[in-house]
Design a protein around this motif. Structure first.
Motif, PDB file in Angstrom:
ATOM      1  N   ILE A  21       7.786   7.387  39.832  1.00 26.39           N
ATOM      2  CA  ILE A  21       7.471   8.808  39.677  1.00 26.39           C
ATOM      3  C   ILE A  21       6.353   9.149  40.650  1.00 26.39           C
ATOM      4  CG2 ILE A  21       6.726  10.595  38.066  1.00 26.39           C
ATOM      5  CD1 ILE A  21       7.812   8.780  35.794  1.00 26.39           C
ATOM      6  N   CYS A  22       6.531  10.237  41.388  1.00 26.84           N
ATOM      7  CA  CYS A  22       5.626  10.570  42.489  1.00 26.84           C
ATOM      8  C   CYS A  22       4.956  11.922  42.244  1.00 26.84           C
ATOM      9  CB  CYS A  22       6.393  10.589  43.808  1.00 26.84           C
ATOM     10  SG  CYS A  22       7.268   9.032  44.146  1.00 26.84           S
ATOM     11  N   ASP A  23       3.650  11.876  42.049  1.00 25.56           N
ATOM     12  CA  ASP A  23       2.850  13.072  41.813  1.00 25.56           C
ATOM     13  C   ASP A  23       2.499  13.696  43.158  1.00 25.56           C
ATOM     14  OD1 ASP A  23       0.580  14.808  41.354  1.00 25.56           O
ATOM     15  OD2 ASP A  23       0.278  13.825  39.422  1.00 25.56           O
ATOM     16  N   CYS A  24       2.923  14.960  43.368  1.00 27.12           N
ATOM     17  CA  CYS A  24       2.687  15.639  44.646  1.00 27.12           C
ATOM     18  C   CYS A  24       1.847  16.904  44.461  1.00 27.12           C
ATOM     19  CB  CYS A  24       4.024  16.022  45.287  1.00 27.12           C
ATOM     20  SG  CYS A  24       5.108  14.632  45.630  1.00 27.12           S
ATOM     21  N   ARG A  25       1.059  16.951  43.408  1.00 28.88           N
ATOM     22  CA  ARG A  25       0.261  18.161  43.166  1.00 28.88           C
ATOM     23  C   ARG A  25      -0.732  18.403  44.307  1.00 28.88           C
ATOM     24  NH1 ARG A  25      -1.842  17.211  37.187  1.00 28.88           N
ATOM     25  NH2 ARG A  25      -1.596  15.022  37.857  1.00 28.88           N
ATOM     26  N   TYR A  26      -0.894  19.670  44.616  1.00 23.90           N
ATOM     27  CA  TYR A  26      -1.744  20.062  45.736  1.00 23.90           C
ATOM     28  C   TYR A  26      -2.080  21.539  45.582  1.00 23.90           C
ATOM     29  CZ  TYR A  26      -3.534  20.214  50.521  1.00 23.90           C
ATOM     30  OH  TYR A  26      -4.343  20.336  51.619  1.00 23.90           O
ATOM     31  N   LYS A  27      -3.189  21.941  46.176  1.00 21.14           N
ATOM     32  CA  LYS A  27      -3.551  23.350  46.181  1.00 21.14           C
ATOM     33  C   LYS A  27      -3.941  23.743  47.592  1.00 21.14           C
ATOM     34  CE  LYS A  27      -6.419  26.846  43.902  1.00 21.14           C
ATOM     35  NZ  LYS A  27      -7.457  27.099  42.863  1.00 21.14           N
ATOM     36  N   LEU A  28      -3.152  24.624  48.196  1.00 24.68           N
ATOM     37  CA  LEU A  28      -3.452  25.089  49.546  1.00 24.68           C
ATOM     38  C   LEU A  28      -4.817  25.769  49.564  1.00 24.68           C
ATOM     39  CD1 LEU A  28       0.042  26.541  50.528  1.00 24.68           C
ATOM     40  CD2 LEU A  28      -1.019  24.464  51.436  1.00 24.68           C
ATOM     41  N   GLY A  29      -5.633  25.413  50.526  1.00 28.60           N
ATOM     42  CA  GLY A  29      -6.972  25.969  50.619  1.00 28.60           C
ATOM     43  C   GLY A  29      -8.015  25.157  49.883  1.00 28.60           C
ATOM     44  N   SER A  30      -7.579  24.297  48.967  1.00 29.28           N
ATOM     45  CA  SER A  30      -8.492  23.410  48.227  1.00 29.28           C
ATOM     46  C   SER A  30      -7.883  22.014  48.215  1.00 29.28           C
ATOM     47  CB  SER A  30      -8.702  23.927  46.795  1.00 29.28           C
ATOM     48  OG  SER A  30      -9.231  25.231  46.804  1.00 29.28           O
ATOM     49  N   PRO A  31      -7.925  21.309  49.345  1.00 31.20           N
ATOM     50  CA  PRO A  31      -7.181  20.062  49.520  1.00 31.20           C
ATOM     51  C   PRO A  31      -7.539  18.926  48.580  1.00 31.20           C
ATOM     52  CG  PRO A  31      -8.722  20.406  51.333  1.00 31.20           C
ATOM     53  CD  PRO A  31      -8.681  21.667  50.561  1.00 31.20           C
ATOM     54  N   GLU A  32      -8.701  18.974  47.937  1.00 27.29           N
ATOM     55  CA  GLU A  32      -9.095  17.873  47.062  1.00 27.29           C
ATOM     56  C   GLU A  32      -8.594  18.043  45.625  1.00 27.29           C
ATOM     57  OE1 GLU A  32     -10.493  15.277  48.437  1.00 27.29           O
ATOM     58  OE2 GLU A  32     -10.488  16.368  50.336  1.00 27.29           O
ATOM     59  N   VAL A  33      -8.114  19.242  45.294  1.00 27.91           N
ATOM     60  CA  VAL A  33      -7.759  19.538  43.903  1.00 27.91           C
ATOM     61  C   VAL A  33      -6.633  18.653  43.391  1.00 27.91           C
ATOM     62  CG1 VAL A  33      -6.735  21.293  42.394  1.00 27.91           C
ATOM     63  CG2 VAL A  33      -8.634  21.895  43.902  1.00 27.91           C
ATOM     64  N   GLY A  34      -5.567  18.496  44.184  1.00 29.32           N
ATOM     65  CA  GLY A  34      -4.416  17.719  43.729  1.00 29.32           C
ATOM     66  C   GLY A  34      -4.767  16.290  43.369  1.00 29.32           C
ATOM     67  N   GLY A  35      -5.524  15.630  44.230  1.00 27.70           N
ATOM     68  CA  GLY A  35      -5.927  14.252  43.968  1.00 27.70           C
ATOM     69  C   GLY A  35      -6.802  14.131  42.740  1.00 27.70           C
ATOM     70  N   LYS A  36      -7.684  15.101  42.555  1.00 23.04           N
ATOM     71  CA  LYS A  36      -8.558  15.080  41.384  1.00 23.04           C
ATOM     72  C   LYS A  36      -7.766  15.303  40.100  1.00 23.04           C
ATOM     73  CE  LYS A  36     -12.805  16.502  43.749  1.00 23.04           C
ATOM     74  NZ  LYS A  36     -13.824  17.577  43.899  1.00 23.04           N
ATOM     75  N   GLU A  37      -6.773  16.184  40.163  1.00 25.33           N
ATOM     76  CA  GLU A  37      -5.919  16.401  38.997  1.00 25.33           C
ATOM     77  C   GLU A  37      -5.158  15.127  38.654  1.00 25.33           C
ATOM     78  OE1 GLU A  37      -3.496  19.703  40.156  1.00 25.33           O
ATOM     79  OE2 GLU A  37      -4.848  21.169  39.244  1.00 25.33           O
ATOM     80  N   TYR A  38      -4.682  14.430  39.697  1.00 24.60           N
ATOM     81  CA  TYR A  38      -3.978  13.167  39.464  1.00 24.60           C
ATOM     82  C   TYR A  38      -4.898  12.144  38.818  1.00 24.60           C
ATOM     83  CZ  TYR A  38      -1.958   8.599  40.465  1.00 24.60           C
ATOM     84  OH  TYR A  38      -1.493   7.308  40.346  1.00 24.60           O
ATOM     85  N   GLU A  39      -6.117  12.017  39.333  1.00 23.53           N
ATOM     86  CA  GLU A  39      -7.064  11.043  38.782  1.00 23.53           C
ATOM     87  C   GLU A  39      -7.430  11.370  37.335  1.00 23.53           C
ATOM     88  OE1 GLU A  39     -10.334  11.084  41.443  1.00 23.53           O
ATOM     89  OE2 GLU A  39      -9.271  10.033  43.053  1.00 23.53           O
TER      90      GLU A  39
END
Length: 275
Positions: A21-39
């Motif tokens: 399963i591959c988490d691809c969450r991201y927020k344009l303009g806030s590049p760190e958000v997706g990784g933080k949400e995953y963590e």
């Protein structure tokens, strides 16, 4: 089976041995958000793919804002997650549909056979009260072989030729919102408008509340486009064109390509006309 699976199907798939399963969450303009949400929290066992670090390459003079990644580096990333050519891959994002669709298209481009998008994304998973946690999984290093599938990639040269000659057997689709297509509003790119000859099919229209429309509804969305045409989809940077790619394939269109450089690549050539 198409590209789209429901939460219940993922539950059944997750019981199989070779599924990732591959988490691809991201927020344009806030590049760190997706990784933080995953963590913070993700579907149990999921691995993370960042839009800019993993699913895109380095921005240069040409190629657009989200060019193809270095495929050797991307291959290494897959291998580090224990992904082989036979692994079943299921991608999700926050429910936007665009980032997971980019992953699905990219994996299809490198020749992966079993890759899917979770309909409704992580929100659909959470709504079903299915298991998630903050554990970062580790998988045994694997071996992956690239088998590039060129027919689903439209080059700049191909789009340039279309714009100049307007062949009857090719349809160029701009996936951006209509105001950007018409050049009324442009807050991202340096020029406003569209590639001459393109028609507008807004990517958000293939989704309803984060879920892809049913096949019959998708067919209506692209009504008037003949199934025997070659279809090229683009957007601003090649990301939001991906849901239209998925939708067109689900609707039964067979010859569909993505112009990855998209409008941001087109305008990087100063002599190119704007519609």
């Amino acid at each position: 089976m198409g590209y789209i699976i429901e939460v219940e199907e993922l539950i059944s798939m997750s019981k199989l041995e070779d599924v990732r399963i591959c988490d691809c969450r991201y927020k344009l303009g806030s590049p760190e958000v997706g990784g933080k949400e995953y963590e913070k929290e993700h579907i149990t066992g999921a691995v993370y793919f960042d839009l800019e670090k993993d699913l895109s390459g380095q921005v240069e003079e040409h190629g657009g804002r989200h060019p193809l990644p270095n495929l050797v580096q991307f291959k290494n990333k897959l291998e580090s997650y224990g992904i082989t050519n036979d692994t079943i891959l299921v991608a999700y994002d926050g429910g936007e549909g665009s980032f997971a669709s980019r992953f699905v298209w990219l994996l299809s481009y490198i020749g992966h056979q079993n890759v899917y998008i979770l309909n409704g994304g992580y929100q659909a998973w959470k709504d079903g009260w299915y298991p998630s946690d903050s554990n970062i999984p580790e998988y045994k290093q694997a071996e992956y072989r690239l088998h590039i599938h060129e027919p689903i990639l439209a080059s700049y040269e191909k789009v340039k030729e279309f714009s100049e000659k307007r062949p009857d057997d090719v349809v160029l689709i701009d996936s951006r919102e209509t105001k950007r297509f018409l050049g009324i509003v442009e807050l991202i790119d340096k020029k406003a408008g569209h590639i001459p000859g393109a028609i507008n099919k807004v990517w958000t229209n293939v989704l309803d509340g984060g879920y892809f429309l049913k096949r019959d509804e998708l067919k209506k969305t692209f009504e008037g486009i003949s199934g025997d045409k070659e279809i090229i989809v683009y957007c601003g940077s090649g990301v939001t064109a991906s849901p239209n790619y998925i939708a067109l394939k689900e609707a039964g269109f067979t010859n569909v390509k993505v112009y990855v450089g998209s409008f941001s690549d087109w305008i990087s050539y100063p002599d190119n006309p704007i519609g």
